[in-house]
Design an enzyme around this catalytic site. Structure first.
Site, PDB file in Angstrom:
ATOM      1  N   VAL A 160       1.961   5.158  -0.538  1.00  0.00           N
ATOM      2  CA  VAL A 160       1.754   6.337   0.431  1.00  0.00           C
ATOM      3  C   VAL A 160       3.328   7.669  -0.184  1.00  0.00           C
ATOM      4  O   VAL A 160       3.853   7.023  -0.074  1.00  0.00           O
ATOM      5  CB  VAL A 160       1.689   6.760   1.826  1.00  0.00           C
ATOM      6  N   PRO A 165       0.980  -1.123  -0.028  1.00  0.00           N
ATOM      7  CA  PRO A 165       0.060   0.114  -0.003  1.00  0.00           C
ATOM      8  C   PRO A 165       0.974   1.584  -0.107  1.00  0.00           C
ATOM      9  O   PRO A 165       2.058   1.653   0.963  1.00  0.00           O
ATOM     10  CB  PRO A 165      -1.037  -0.036   1.376  1.00  0.00           C
ATOM     11  N   ASP A 199       5.711   2.166   1.684  1.00  0.00           N
ATOM     12  CA  ASP A 199       5.066   0.984   1.920  1.00  0.00           C
ATOM     13  C   ASP A 199       4.048   1.724   3.693  1.00  0.00           C
ATOM     14  O   ASP A 199       5.036   1.339   4.462  1.00  0.00           O
ATOM     15  CB  ASP A 199       6.209  -0.554   2.355  1.00  0.00           C
ATOM     16  N   HIS A 200       3.431   1.617   3.451  1.00  0.00           N
ATOM     17  CA  HIS A 200       2.246   1.891   4.751  1.00  0.00           C
ATOM     18  C   HIS A 200       2.552   0.592   5.847  1.00  0.00           C
ATOM     19  O   HIS A 200       1.932   1.005   7.011  1.00  0.00           O
ATOM     20  CB  HIS A 200       1.049   2.739   4.469  1.00  0.00           C
ATOM     21  N   ARG A 201       2.752  -0.730   5.035  1.00  0.00           N
ATOM     22  CA  ARG A 201       2.306  -1.606   6.392  1.00  0.00           C
ATOM     23  C   ARG A 201       3.323  -1.235   7.101  1.00  0.00           C
ATOM     24  O   ARG A 201       3.558  -1.530   8.067  1.00  0.00           O
ATOM     25  CB  ARG A 201       2.489  -3.180   5.511  1.00  0.00           C
TER      26      ARG A 201
END
Length: 477
Positions: free
Chosen positions: A274, A272, A446-448
């Site tokens: 951002v 994901p 990576d928003h994780r």
């Protein structure tokens, strides 16, 4: 002991399963030395020259230029004792050995096949490998160019004659080639030119064999090709080009472009993304670079704004190590080293080579490493190993006059920094509007792994370093 040995396409990099034959640098009958470059192969990561594993005489070329070959498949056969007894009289461990020769029936001989027409209209080929079928993939050009047919094989029962042994190397190589880039009769060896230079010559319809090279060891450079193209006697490619057929063109997706597309799709739909942006006054950084250029030890170093951005990113990564990590299954792997990737646009497509352990380098060593990386990429000589194992990447769009972008993460990395154009801009400085040098940074992550707070702090620190590099080094070290 087997005299004729097969040389298989080696594994050229992590995860690579095939390569395309770009250019043969030797012909059947040529005498070659150990480690002499024999073929240029393009993979999904790089175009590389492959050296000979043995010295001897080229007995067979299995695939013409333009053919895609799987790793481990034979590409050339080398007679390691061309002056010895005939192959048939040598001791052989089995009937399937490459040293054995059999009659393969009334099949046509393709260029590069060992033997050529044998008595009775039959074809002598190596056991286990008959003439190539039409199923092989080729480029839309003269597939046989640069692959010369072998001289006729002597009868099996006849003892070798000294004149017959040297005949293959004394036969003149035809001076007329099916494509503009090739070897001619006046050449003592293969034309020395890098893949991008060869491509430029093909596009311009220029024969490299007729050019005197000005590069190292007489190699032909891009400037050499362009000087010939600009000469009054040179043909104008735009005028003499073949007429367009139809309103559409279909370009096969392969090599670097294919791998890049697969990686970008996998990354975009796995991590994901951002992206955050920060506009920064980099006037002090640009002045610091000018001071570096004036130092005696730096006069021979090419210094660019990319060096300052790279240094800023390395300092910020030290302060925020989680940014230098990757998502692997059910774990987050934090790397305590930085393999700094630099996205580079080349004639073969976008590649991302990286500087290994960039965080352990001095600023001068980092400058040298970045210059070497960019030069190698532009010359098309980046190795697959140099494009593997990256942990953090910088992409610069400023050279194209672009302010910023939203880059996609390279696979296995959690963040990528984009560096835009440096522009003279009205800016509030010390309470007054002045013209300052300003750029815009973008950070995709990576928003994780990286939440908004961590991403914002990292980008803030990169910007703070670029606004005041000397002050940041003193405050953070």
């Amino acid at each position: 002991m087997t005299r004729v040995k097969e040389f298989n396409l080696p594994d050229l990099g992590e995860g690579l399963t095939e390569g395309e034959i770009l250019k043969w640098l030797v012909n059947v009958g040529d005498t070659i030395e150990l480690n002499q470059p024999i073929v240029e192969v393009e993979t999904a990561k790089a175009a590389v020259e492959i050296p000979a594993k043995w010295a001897g005489q080229v007995a067979k070329i299995f695939h013409p230029e333009g053919t895609t070959v799987e790793v481990g498949a034979p590409i050339i056969a080398i007679d390691t004792d061309p002056g010895g007894a005939p192959v048939e009289s040598a001791a052989m461990p089995s009937a399937a050995s490459l040293a054995a020769v059999e009659i393969a029936g009334d099949q046509p001989v393709e260029p590069g096949m060992i033997g050529g027409p044998a008595p009775g209209g039959r074809t002598a080929v190596l056991v286990g490998y008959g003439p190539k079928t039409a199923a092989a993939k080729r480029r839309p050009r003269a597939a046989a160019a640069g692959v010369q047919p072998a001289p006729a094989a002597p009868p099996v029962a006849s003892p070798p004659v000294e004149a017959e042994r040297v005949a293959p190397t004394e036969d003149p190589v035809p001076t007329v080639q099916a494509e503009p880039v090739g070897r001619t009769g006046v050449q003592a060896g293969p034309v020395l030119a890098k893949p991008p230079v060869r491509k430029l010559a093909r596009d311009l319809g220029i024969d490299l064999a007729g050019i005197s090279g000005s590069g190292p060891n007489g190699s032909i450079t891009r400037d050499d090709v362009m000087s010939v193209s600009a000469a009054p006697a040179a043909p104008a490619p735009a005028v003499t080009a073949a007429p367009r057929v139809g309103r559409e063109e279909r370009i096969p997706v392969k090599g670097v472009r294919k791998l890049t597309a697969e990686n970008m799709v996998a990354s975009a739909f796995t991590a994901p993304h951002v992206t955050e942006f920060l506009t920064v006054d980099v006037t002090r950084s640009m002045k610091a670079l000018e001071r570096l250029k004036g130092k005696r030890d730096w006069r021979d170093v090419r210094v660019s704004p990319l060096l300052m951005v790279a240094k800023a990113a390395l300092v910020a990564l030290k302060r925020h190590p989680m940014v230098n990590s990757s998502w692997q299954g059910s774990e987050i792997v934090v790397k305590h080293y930085v393999n700094l990737g630099i996205a580079a646009a080349t004639e073969r497509g976008l590649i991302v080579p990286n500087v290994k352990d960039a965080d352990a380098l001095t600023t001068r060593e980092l400058a040298d490493a970045l210059n070497a990386l960019v030069t190698t990429a532009r010359e098309g000589k980046t190795s697959p190993a140099a494009m593997s194992g990256g942990t953090f990447t910088i992409t610069s769009v400023g050279m194209f006059g672009i302010d910023t972008g939203t880059p996609i993460l390279p696979p296995g990395e959690s963040a990528i920094l984009v560096f835009g154009a440096v522009r003279d801009t009205p800016w509030v400085h010390k309470g007054k509007i002045k013209i300052r040098q300003v750029t815009t940074l973008g950070l995709s992550f990576d928003h994780r792994i990286i939440d908004g707070e961590l991403g914002s702090k990292f980008l803030r620190d990169v910007g703070a370093f670029l606004e005041d590099p000397e002050g940041s080094l003193l405050a953070w070290s």
